[in-house]
Design a protein around this motif. Structure first.
Motif, mmCIF file in Angstrom:
data_model
loop_
_atom_site.group_PDB
_atom_site.id
_atom_site.type_symbol
_atom_site.label_atom_id
_atom_site.label_comp_id
_atom_site.label_asym_id
_atom_site.label_seq_id
_atom_site.Cartn_x
_atom_site.Cartn_y
_atom_site.Cartn_z
ATOM 1 N N PHE A 1 12.121 -11.480 -49.908
ATOM 2 C CA PHE A 1 13.509 -11.871 -49.674
ATOM 3 C C PHE A 1 13.827 -11.977 -48.189
ATOM 4 C CE2 PHE A 1 18.015 -10.647 -49.028
ATOM 5 C CZ PHE A 1 18.607 -11.722 -49.666
ATOM 6 N N ILE A 2 13.326 -11.032 -47.407
ATOM 7 C CA ILE A 2 13.676 -11.004 -45.987
ATOM 8 C C ILE A 2 12.755 -11.884 -45.148
ATOM 9 C CG2 ILE A 2 13.794 -9.531 -43.940
ATOM 10 C CD1 ILE A 2 14.862 -7.308 -45.662
ATOM 11 N N TRP A 3 11.449 -11.739 -45.324
ATOM 12 C CA TRP A 3 10.512 -12.365 -44.399
ATOM 13 C C TRP A 3 9.886 -13.654 -44.927
ATOM 14 C CZ3 TRP A 3 10.762 -10.625 -39.645
ATOM 15 C CH2 TRP A 3 11.195 -9.324 -39.420
ATOM 16 N N GLN A 4 9.374 -13.636 -46.146
ATOM 17 C CA GLN A 4 8.642 -14.808 -46.643
ATOM 18 C C GLN A 4 9.550 -16.012 -46.870
ATOM 19 O OE1 GLN A 4 6.084 -13.865 -49.998
ATOM 20 N NE2 GLN A 4 5.552 -11.874 -49.138
ATOM 21 N N GLU B 1 16.726 -9.016 -37.734
ATOM 22 C CA GLU B 1 17.761 -9.418 -36.781
ATOM 23 C C GLU B 1 17.199 -9.494 -35.366
ATOM 24 O OE1 GLU B 1 21.933 -7.805 -38.730
ATOM 25 O OE2 GLU B 1 20.670 -6.367 -37.653
ATOM 26 N N THR B 2 16.312 -8.569 -35.022
ATOM 27 C CA THR B 2 15.710 -8.576 -33.693
ATOM 28 C C THR B 2 14.774 -9.770 -33.514
ATOM 29 O OG1 THR B 2 15.831 -6.165 -33.551
ATOM 30 C CG2 THR B 2 14.258 -7.272 -32.094
ATOM 31 N N ASP B 3 13.988 -10.060 -34.548
ATOM 32 C CA ASP B 3 12.978 -11.123 -34.440
ATOM 33 C C ASP B 3 13.554 -12.522 -34.621
ATOM 34 O OD1 ASP B 3 11.222 -9.084 -34.093
ATOM 35 O OD2 ASP B 3 10.190 -9.312 -36.017
ATOM 36 N N ARG B 4 14.487 -12.667 -35.579
ATOM 37 C CA ARG B 4 14.957 -14.005 -35.927
ATOM 38 C C ARG B 4 16.457 -14.220 -35.726
ATOM 39 N NH1 ARG B 4 11.526 -15.475 -41.444
ATOM 40 N NH2 ARG B 4 9.536 -14.593 -40.752
#
Length: 431
Positions: free
Chosen positions: A225-228, A273-276
């Motif tokens: 849900f978050i990354w893929q 949030e930090t990465d994207r």
């Protein structure tokens, strides 16, 4: 002498402070138990509620997954059916346990069981060690206000997001020293959680969402849900969708039985949030985690009162009220939008938050049925049932409790907003 780990709604190895503390002291053998107690499901004055097929099987699948993880570390999970207090105290006597580790609950019946167990353990000379593993935020970290007193969610949220006092997840358990062999225990009613024959229940329908149970599935879903898929970025826009799996996180079944930690979810959202980049969707998703905590804190504050206030008096006779309730449960009311929701619930054990609210409002205000009947039906059916969220949401809609006002949904308007093309209804009402 031994140590006893009492699993409840914390069925995981990652971020489990209770479990980590239990395995730190290796001087005594350690045993692991889960107690299935139907009597805890009863609201005050009612009979115990039997879990529906979907909910019961999802819980067993979760226990199978946890047992597999413990077996990989050389331990085992004892699954017992019985009255919680008597079972835990008997196991302590049989195993000569000197310490019992468990996670605290905020639900009324569960808290009563805890108090009775603590009293019994004291008489046995056994130490109780309780931990708060089921919430995002530990109540003792909220130093500027009392979350059990603050009844307004918006005020609760505003206070929390000033500094977000969320602890870092504890490391995943990778080893267990001195596990205890409990295979020789007798005179207890063990639950058969292993599948003895092919399960064809899923063959009944190819409609609806399918949930794989257990900690590995929970962590996989979180990652998906978050990354893929990056679905988190659009959560606020899509969360009320009724058709697509990624419209919402679908993490609630795992959060409910503790195969997923709320703090692990929070940590991944913050990393995302930090990465994207952060947006209104990532923040809104964190607010949903706060709703879970708020309902839990309020459940403890209200105690038995959460279950007792009827709120809306019906004008129907008892016979008509019962008949209306049965039509609602079976998905045979005069409203197809609601019927679709009830059929989805019966077939899958799942229902979106939007449709839970719509169906609840229809039962209370259109059919004139006691909201507590609906709460009990959801309790039996939902694979993500959890006392505080379920009863808290129903109470909120019904307007039960001194601080609540009724929240009636215009079902026709809701249909126009979320199923104008009737795609959802066609999916569930077609035979």
């Amino acid at each position: 002498m031994s140590r006893l780990v009492w699993f409840r709604d914390d069925l995981r190895l990652h971020d489990n402070e209770m479990l980590s503390a239990a395995v730190e002291d290796t001087s005594e053998p350690i045993a692991f138990v889960y107690v299935m107690d139907d009597s805890l499901s009863a609201s005050p004055g009612s009979k115990p509620i039997a879990s529906g097929t979907r909910r019961a099987e999802f819980q067993k699948e979760t226990l199978r997954s946890l047992r597999k993880s413990l077996l990989a570390l050389g331990a085992d999970l004892l699954c017992v059916r019985g009255e919680t207090v008597a079972t835990i105290l008997k196991l302590c006597r049989d195993l000569d346990a000197k310490k019992v580790f468990y996670s605290r609950s905020t639900a009324h019946n569960e808290r009563l069981a805890e108090l009775a167990i603590e009293k019994g353990l004291q008489a046995l000379g056994c130490k109780a060690r309780a931990f708060q593993t089921q919430t995002l935020i530990c109540d003792t970290d909220l130093t500027s206000f009392d979350p059990y007193v603050l009844k307004s969610f918006s005020k609760f949220r505003d206070r929390v997001e000033r500094d977000w006092p969320v602890r870092e997840p504890v490391p995943t358990l990778h080893s267990i020293e001195n596990p205890m062999d409990v295979s020789g225990l007798s005179d207890i009613s063990q639950i058969e959680i292993e599948k003895t024959a092919p399960d064809h229940t899923e063959d009944r329908t190819n409609r609806g969402f399918k949930f794989e149970a257990g900690e590995p599935a929970a962590l996989q879903r979180l990652d998906s849900f978050i990354w893929q898929t990056g679905s988190l970025l659009n959560y606020r826009k899509t969360r009320n969708g009724l058709i697509e799996f990624n419209d919402s996180s679908k993490l609630s079944p795992y959060l409910a039985n503790g195969s997923l930690s709320a703090r692990a979810v929070f940590q991944q959202v913050r990393k995302f949030e930090t990465d994207r980049g952060a947006n209104d969707s990532t923040l809104w998703f964190l607010y949903e985690l706060l709703w879970r905590d708020h309902f839990r804190f309020q459940a403890q504050s209200r105690g038995a009162g959460l279950f007792l206030d009827r709120a809306c008096e019906t004008t129907h006779s008892p016979e008509i009220e019962q008949a209306n309730f049965q039509l609602w449960c079976a998905g045979r009311t005069a409203n197809d939008f609601v019927n679709a929701a009830m059929i989805e619930l019966a077939e899958t054990g799942w229902l979106s938050n939007r449709m839970r609210q719509v169906a609840a409002s229809y039962l209370i205000f259109d059919l004139g049925v006691d909201w507590r009947w609906g709460a009990e039906w959801y309790e039996a059916q939902l694979i993500d049932y959890e006392p505080a969220s379920n009863w808290g949401n129903w109470s909120y809609i019904a307007g039960a409790g001194s601080m609540n006002r009724p929240h009636r949904f215009d079902v026709v308007q809701q249909e126009a907003m979320y199923d104008a093309a009737r795609k959802y209804q066609k999916n569930w009402l077609s035979r």
